[in-house]
Scaffold this motif. Sequence first.
Motif, PDB file in Angstrom:
ATOM      1  N   TYR B  18       0.840  -1.197   0.000  1.00 32.71           N
ATOM      2  CA  TYR B  18       0.000   0.000   0.000  1.00 32.71           C
ATOM      3  C   TYR B  18       0.874   1.246   0.000  1.00 32.71           C
ATOM      4  CZ  TYR B  18      -4.243  -2.654   1.171  1.00 32.71           C
ATOM      5  OH  TYR B  18      -5.305  -3.512   1.137  1.00 32.71           O
ATOM      6  N   TYR B  19       1.881   1.201   0.837  1.00 33.61           N
ATOM      7  CA  TYR B  19       2.755   2.363   0.979  1.00 33.61           C
ATOM      8  C   TYR B  19       3.433   2.694  -0.350  1.00 33.61           C
ATOM      9  CZ  TYR B  19       6.174   5.453   3.154  1.00 33.61           C
ATOM     10  OH  TYR B  19       6.928   6.528   3.499  1.00 33.61           O
ATOM     11  N   LEU B  22       0.771   4.103  -2.814  1.00 35.07           N
ATOM     12  CA  LEU B  22       0.363   5.456  -2.434  1.00 35.07           C
ATOM     13  C   LEU B  22       1.476   6.449  -2.705  1.00 35.07           C
ATOM     14  CD1 LEU B  22      -1.579   4.448   0.765  1.00 35.07           C
ATOM     15  CD2 LEU B  22      -2.565   5.618  -1.231  1.00 35.07           C
ATOM     16  N   GLY B  23       2.722   6.030  -2.499  1.00 36.12           N
ATOM     17  CA  GLY B  23       3.852   6.900  -2.802  1.00 36.12           C
ATOM     18  C   GLY B  23       3.895   7.256  -4.281  1.00 36.12           C
ATOM     19  N   LYS B  26       0.918   9.523  -5.095  1.00 37.34           N
ATOM     20  CA  LYS B  26       1.207  10.853  -4.569  1.00 37.34           C
ATOM     21  C   LYS B  26       2.170  11.590  -5.517  1.00 37.34           C
ATOM     22  CE  LYS B  26       3.965  11.435  -0.887  1.00 37.34           C
ATOM     23  NZ  LYS B  26       4.786  12.629  -0.619  1.00 37.34           N
ATOM     24  N   GLU B  69      -2.060  11.721   0.463  1.00 40.28           N
ATOM     25  CA  GLU B  69      -0.898  12.110   1.250  1.00 40.28           C
ATOM     26  C   GLU B  69      -1.055  11.719   2.714  1.00 40.28           C
ATOM     27  OE1 GLU B  69       0.815  15.781   0.404  1.00 40.28           O
ATOM     28  OE2 GLU B  69       2.427  15.389   1.825  1.00 40.28           O
ATOM     29  N   TYR B  72      -0.762   7.956   3.026  1.00 41.31           N
ATOM     30  CA  TYR B  72       0.648   7.583   2.833  1.00 41.31           C
ATOM     31  C   TYR B  72       1.447   7.846   4.110  1.00 41.31           C
ATOM     32  CZ  TYR B  72       5.393   7.883   0.814  1.00 41.31           C
ATOM     33  OH  TYR B  72       6.720   7.711   0.536  1.00 41.31           O
ATOM     34  N   GLU B  73       1.218   9.007   4.680  1.00 40.93           N
ATOM     35  CA  GLU B  73       1.979   9.337   5.886  1.00 40.93           C
ATOM     36  C   GLU B  73       1.576   8.506   7.092  1.00 40.93           C
ATOM     37  OE1 GLU B  73       1.944  13.593   6.307  1.00 40.93           O
ATOM     38  OE2 GLU B  73       3.226  13.762   4.524  1.00 40.93           O
TER      39      GLU B  73
END
Lengths: 212, 212
Positions: B18-19, B22-23, B26, B69, B72-73
């Motif tokens: 996922y990370y 999403l990165g 983004k 964002e 992601y964070e």
Amino acid sequence: MSSDKKISSAVIRRLPRYYRYLGEIKESGIQRISSNELSNRMKVTASQIRQDLNNFGGFGQQGYGYNVEYLYEEIGKILGIDKTHSMVIVGAGNLGQAIVNSEDFAKRGFIIRGVFDNNKELDGRKIGEHQIMMSDRLPQFIKDENIEILAITVPKDAAREVARVAVEAGIKAIWNFAHTDINVPDNIVVENVHLSESLMRLSYNMANHANQ
Amino acid sequence: MSSDKKISSAVIRRLPRYYRYLGEIKESGIQRISSNELSNRMKVTASQIRQDLNNFGGFGQQGYGYNVEYLYEEIGKILGIDKTHSMVIVGAGNLGQAIVNSEDFAKRGFIIRGVFDNNKELDGRKIGEHQIMMSDRLPQFIKDENIEILAITVPKDAAREVARVAVEAGIKAIWNFAHTDINVPDNIVVENVHLSESLMRLSYNMANHANQ
């Protein structure tokens, strides 16, 4: 083995570890082992071991335990490593070299048949006994040599194109080290080794103070 | 985040992916995304996505989707990569060099602080910006520099001793590439990368003609 039953991916994930332990036990000269003793060595519960091995009809006998060599060989067959597999590596950087130079894979029947790169400076240079070939020769090589497995150790931007070309040439499986998902037809097996994701799991477990 | 709830290892296994997605989303400038769209990109069902992210209280809003964002964070925080981690590598062979030379890890906050080997011929030689140090300096270095993570890229026969020494010196986590199990106290996190086991899973999936 009956293929009617769907074996859970968790069990499949554990099988190579059984195989490794049984190989070591076999080499140490032990011929039979109880699930309790295997449990002690592997730090997995005995009931988990019995349950896992029951997926394949079970190989144990009450009061006798498991015949180490038989079990080792049967798991090898299940894992498909009772026969050899031909493999090429695309990407002759450090990671590709690490794979070529490791003896572990050939020992398991994964025979490296060629190493490719698209950096012209590497053309003809040797890694171990392998002379690096240029990537434009990859498709023909896959066809001519009946290569089954492609290991991808190029950066992620190049990985998809390498995969596409290899699939077109008839590759059956991709061992992908590039940090991206390889989209290929369903009949092509993909096994990913995403090192940064492994490191993130480590970091997660550190943050949550729990050994897995 | 509440630590009362035990998150399944399957979910944790999926989080880095996922990370990664999403990165990328983004970076492409997209600010919000629905679970359906994320589902299309990741080839995971939308309900799986909602279920996975619900483990962390969920970040989505009905009819709005996810704030890319923010999500992601938050996942970065969950994974513990919102802060940096210090790492040393023991084993300056191809695999160790591949890790040192990769930019992926530093980008995620895993900062390589030292590279060690016990081969005297390598003493002082450079890999990237790192001068190889002899392994007998490892314990003091871990203490002095407050190193959290040890990456082990030595052969399996040497791995356990390296781990033992590092644990005694106060290391918190081990990223183990040696093809053996590292037995350490429960408070030490171990993440294994067993390449031959990965290759056996690939072989299993080939033998059973099933993409995972």
